[in-house]
Design an enzyme around this catalytic site. Sequence first.
Site, PDB file in Angstrom:
ATOM      1  N   GLN A   1      13.360   0.426  -1.060  1.00  0.00           N
ATOM      2  CA  GLN A   1      12.611   0.881   0.228  1.00  0.00           C
ATOM      3  C   GLN A   1      11.494  -0.119   0.463  1.00  0.00           C
ATOM      4  OE1 GLN A   1      10.665   4.498  -0.786  1.00  0.00           O
ATOM      5  NE2 GLN A   1       9.170   4.459   1.052  1.00  0.00           N
ATOM      6  N   GLY A   2      11.845  -0.781   1.594  1.00  0.00           N
ATOM      7  CA  GLY A   2      11.159  -2.076   2.052  1.00  0.00           C
ATOM      8  C   GLY A   2       9.873  -1.555   3.016  1.00  0.00           C
TER       9      GLY A   2
ATOM     10  N   SER B   1       6.109  -0.917   2.086  1.00  0.00           N
ATOM     11  CA  SER B   1       4.821  -1.627   1.844  1.00  0.00           C
ATOM     12  C   SER B   1       4.902  -3.299   2.071  1.00  0.00           C
ATOM     13  CB  SER B   1       4.401  -1.484   0.555  1.00  0.00           C
ATOM     14  OG  SER B   1       4.540  -0.057   0.423  1.00  0.00           O
TER      15      SER B   1
ATOM     16  N   SER C   1      10.531  -1.321  -5.233  1.00  0.00           N
ATOM     17  CA  SER C   1      10.997  -0.830  -6.513  1.00  0.00           C
ATOM     18  C   SER C   1      12.510  -1.205  -6.499  1.00  0.00           C
ATOM     19  CB  SER C   1      10.958   0.237  -6.712  1.00  0.00           C
ATOM     20  OG  SER C   1       9.607   0.728  -6.825  1.00  0.00           O
TER      21      SER C   1
ATOM     22  N   GLU D   1      11.574  15.982  -0.646  1.00  0.00           N
ATOM     23  CA  GLU D   1      11.172  16.073  -2.243  1.00  0.00           C
ATOM     24  C   GLU D   1       9.606  16.002  -2.555  1.00  0.00           C
ATOM     25  OE1 GLU D   1      10.912  17.400  -5.342  1.00  0.00           O
ATOM     26  OE2 GLU D   1      11.152  15.548  -6.496  1.00  0.00           O
TER      27      GLU D   1
ATOM     28  N   GLU E   1      -6.876   8.405  -3.993  1.00  0.00           N
ATOM     29  CA  GLU E   1      -7.830   8.412  -2.947  1.00  0.00           C
ATOM     30  C   GLU E   1      -7.159   8.885  -1.665  1.00  0.00           C
ATOM     31  OE1 GLU E   1      -7.355   5.823  -4.853  1.00  0.00           O
ATOM     32  OE2 GLU E   1      -9.027   5.565  -5.889  1.00  0.00           O
TER      33      GLU E   1
HETATM   34  C1  LIG Z   1       4.997   1.306  -9.369  1.00  0.00           C
HETATM   35  C2  LIG Z   1       5.063   1.161  -7.858  1.00  0.00           C
HETATM   36  C3  LIG Z   1       6.182   1.256  -7.198  1.00  0.00           C
HETATM   37  C4  LIG Z   1       6.389   1.127  -5.532  1.00  0.00           C
HETATM   38  N1  LIG Z   1       7.172   1.024  -5.125  1.00  0.00           N
HETATM   39  C5  LIG Z   1       7.368   0.822  -3.746  1.00  0.00           C
HETATM   40  C6  LIG Z   1       8.671   0.806  -3.055  1.00  0.00           C
HETATM   41  O1  LIG Z   1       9.768   0.954  -3.676  1.00  0.00           O
HETATM   42  N2  LIG Z   1       8.635   0.696  -1.650  1.00  0.00           N
HETATM   43  C7  LIG Z   1       7.545   0.410  -1.190  1.00  0.00           C
HETATM   44  O2  LIG Z   1       7.490   0.088   0.120  1.00  0.00           O
HETATM   45  N3  LIG Z   1       6.153   0.248  -1.576  1.00  0.00           N
HETATM   46  C8  LIG Z   1       6.192   0.551  -3.054  1.00  0.00           C
HETATM   47  N4  LIG Z   1       4.916   0.703  -3.569  1.00  0.00           N
HETATM   48  C9  LIG Z   1       3.958   0.281  -2.869  1.00  0.00           C
HETATM   49  C10 LIG Z   1       3.033   1.516  -2.632  1.00  0.00           C
HETATM   50  O3  LIG Z   1       3.411   2.519  -1.844  1.00  0.00           O
HETATM   51  C11 LIG Z   1       1.488   1.182  -2.396  1.00  0.00           C
HETATM   52  O4  LIG Z   1       1.020   0.300  -3.380  1.00  0.00           O
HETATM   53  C12 LIG Z   1       0.526   2.227  -1.894  1.00  0.00           C
HETATM   54  O5  LIG Z   1       0.896   2.768  -0.712  1.00  0.00           O
HETATM   55  C13 LIG Z   1      -0.809   1.565  -1.863  1.00  0.00           C
HETATM   56  O6  LIG Z   1      -0.975   0.622  -1.039  1.00  0.00           O
HETATM   57  P1  LIG Z   1      -1.530  -0.703  -1.346  1.00  0.00           P
HETATM   58  O7  LIG Z   1      -1.313  -1.133  -2.618  1.00  0.00           O
HETATM   59  O8  LIG Z   1      -1.367  -1.798  -0.220  1.00  0.00           O
HETATM   60  O9  LIG Z   1      -3.169  -0.482  -1.436  1.00  0.00           O
HETATM   61  P2  LIG Z   1      -4.155  -0.136  -0.562  1.00  0.00           P
HETATM   62  O10 LIG Z   1      -3.723   0.395   0.732  1.00  0.00           O
HETATM   63  O11 LIG Z   1      -4.738  -1.570   0.007  1.00  0.00           O
HETATM   64  O12 LIG Z   1      -5.277   0.374  -0.997  1.00  0.00           O
HETATM   65  C14 LIG Z   1      -6.338  -0.282  -1.755  1.00  0.00           C
HETATM   66  C15 LIG Z   1      -7.550   0.616  -2.442  1.00  0.00           C
HETATM   67  O13 LIG Z   1      -8.139   1.190  -1.314  1.00  0.00           O
HETATM   68  C16 LIG Z   1      -7.895   2.548  -1.281  1.00  0.00           C
HETATM   69  N5  LIG Z   1      -7.760   3.091   0.155  1.00  0.00           N
HETATM   70  C17 LIG Z   1      -7.003   2.718   1.056  1.00  0.00           C
HETATM   71  N6  LIG Z   1      -6.955   3.487   2.110  1.00  0.00           N
HETATM   72  C18 LIG Z   1      -8.103   4.541   1.916  1.00  0.00           C
HETATM   73  C19 LIG Z   1      -8.799   5.404   2.659  1.00  0.00           C
HETATM   74  N7  LIG Z   1      -8.448   5.622   3.851  1.00  0.00           N
HETATM   75  N8  LIG Z   1      -9.598   6.139   1.898  1.00  0.00           N
HETATM   76  C20 LIG Z   1     -10.200   5.903   0.732  1.00  0.00           C
HETATM   77  N9  LIG Z   1      -9.427   4.878  -0.029  1.00  0.00           N
HETATM   78  C21 LIG Z   1      -8.649   4.291   0.668  1.00  0.00           C
HETATM   79  C22 LIG Z   1      -6.892   2.825  -2.160  1.00  0.00           C
HETATM   80  O14 LIG Z   1      -6.758   4.102  -2.683  1.00  0.00           O
HETATM   81  C23 LIG Z   1      -6.803   1.747  -3.125  1.00  0.00           C
HETATM   82  O15 LIG Z   1      -7.601   2.214  -4.411  1.00  0.00           O
HETATM   83  C24 LIG Z   1       4.911   0.953  -5.035  1.00  0.00           C
HETATM   84  C25 LIG Z   1       3.736   0.789  -5.667  1.00  0.00           C
HETATM   85  C26 LIG Z   1       3.638   0.896  -7.238  1.00  0.00           C
HETATM   86  C27 LIG Z   1       2.495   0.855  -7.733  1.00  0.00           C
END
Ligand SMILES: Cc1cc2nc3c(=O)[nH]c(=O)nc-3n(C[C@H](O)[C@H](O)[C@H](O)COP(=O)(O)OP(=O)(O)OC[C@H]3O[C@@H](n4cnc5c(N)ncnc54)[C@H](O)[C@@H]3O)c2cc1C
Length: 416
Positions: free
Chosen positions: A140-141, A143, A175, A258, A400
């Site tokens: 899944q691309g 993020s 992932s 799901e 959050e």
């Molecule tokens: C193990 C793992 C597997 C993953 N697999 C995939 C995958 O296969 N495909 C894919 O596309 N993505 C994947 N992801 C990415 C995942 O979807 C993102 O990490 C997640 O959506 C958070 O985005 P970010 O890491 O950019 O953090 P950010 O969005 O930058 O957030 C940083 C911090 O700010 C906080 N924050 C952000 N917005 C708000 C708000 N409005 N109010 C309060 N706090 C806020 C967050 O809670 C966090 O603490 C994976 C992540 C992990 C950890």
Amino acid sequence: MDFRDAPEEAAFREEVKAFLAVEFKGASDGGLEASGPNAERAKEEVSRGGVDRFGAYKGWMKKLAAKGWTAPAWPKEYGGAGMTVMQQFVFNEEMAKARAPRPGGIGIAFGGPTIIAYGTDEQKREHLPGILSGDAVWCQGFSEPGSGSDLASLQTRAEKDGDDYVINGQKIWTSGAQFAQRMILLARTDPNAPKHKGISYFLLDMKSPGVSVRPLVNMANLPGFSEVFFDNVRVPAKDLLGEENRGWYVATTTLDIERSSIGTSIAQQQSVDDLIRFAKEMGNGKGENGNGRAKSVRAELADRCIEAETARLLSYRVITLQNRGMVPNHESSAVKLYAAELSQRVAETGIRITGLYGQLDRGPSDEKDSASNRWALNRGRFMRSYLQTVSATIAGGTSEVQRNIIATRGLGLPRD
Ligand SMILES: Cc1cc2nc3c(=O)[nH]c(=O)nc-3n(C[C@H](O)[C@H](O)[C@H](O)COP(=O)(O)OP(=O)(O)OC[C@H]3O[C@@H](n4cnc5c(N)ncnc54)[C@H](O)[C@@H]3O)c2cc1C
């Protein structure tokens, strides 16, 4: 409340149990490796002459396929099991109780259902059989480095050029990208439109020239996810899913699928049960009133036990809504938030109760006499879950963000 099965669900439950009793020969501590990061590790062990857990997993999937249960939620006309909401619930619950790996991965869980909902007949013919057979692994691309929680701000570009789109940009945290053949990809096709309205959804062939995958090793020492770079990657227009610039709405379907997490909540309960058994065997719960450690073990296990039951009941609420034909919203966020934070608490309790032995990881399976294989408890299960559950409160939407959804949509509080 009466949680008993209706007669038809009870009959189906017996069918699933009977199938599992005959066909599932897995070890109780995850002896079969599901797809994803652990599969990578399992393959590595096979190549070193170890026990073929990945092969065992594939064999298990074949047994499920023979029964028609590889894709429980897909309609029968597309090769799925066509289970009702309640049947899926019973199936997932019994599989989790037996600790049997569930069929899954991005293809079965998200890609396939989204193609069924939005794909052309040609796209369905091209992609669904490979997903069902397990021959095509999907990732899944979505993020990007600057777009996670605020996914609609994504910057990867897709520019129309003749019969192709040309993709440039980067994804991260993808992932399983390093062993996927296809990706569900979101890219911006109209940079001038409001951010939700200029995105399109593609079914990308990972072998396309210009795609490069750089695995990232997580703190559990597993290459669970990757960075994926696109350098003038040409995607034929036939691989656009749904309409151009309407990809956000297609993606919403993907993200809505799901939500009950019943499998996760059963797994938490099993971990807590294992810890209770362990504490009894080791005498950890024993002690005079003045024995602080024994008291804290008892109190901690009592808390985890209540919480695991709470997680199960939250899952039941989501299933109940789905069974009534409603789409769970903040209720799913409550399940996700609670289960993710509980998985961390259970892992911490596990580490505290099992002590130094619990901090050892299992060694390679072909080195049975190694110190780590002899001394690691439960083959290093709690030590690994302690490291792996750190990401539970980030993956699939951070805690959050889930709290924001519950506060605004569930409690009606103002946004900011
Ligand atoms: C193990 C793992 C597997 C993953 N697999 C995939 C995958 O296969 N495909 C894919 O596309 N993505 C994947 N992801 C990415 C995942 O979807 C993102 O990490 C997640 O959506 C958070 O985005 P970010 O890491 O950019 O953090 P950010 O969005 O930058 O957030 C940083 C911090 O700010 C906080 N924050 C952000 N917005 C708000 C708000 N409005 N109010 C309060 N706090 C806020 C967050 O809670 C966090 O603490 C994976 C992540 C992990 C950890």
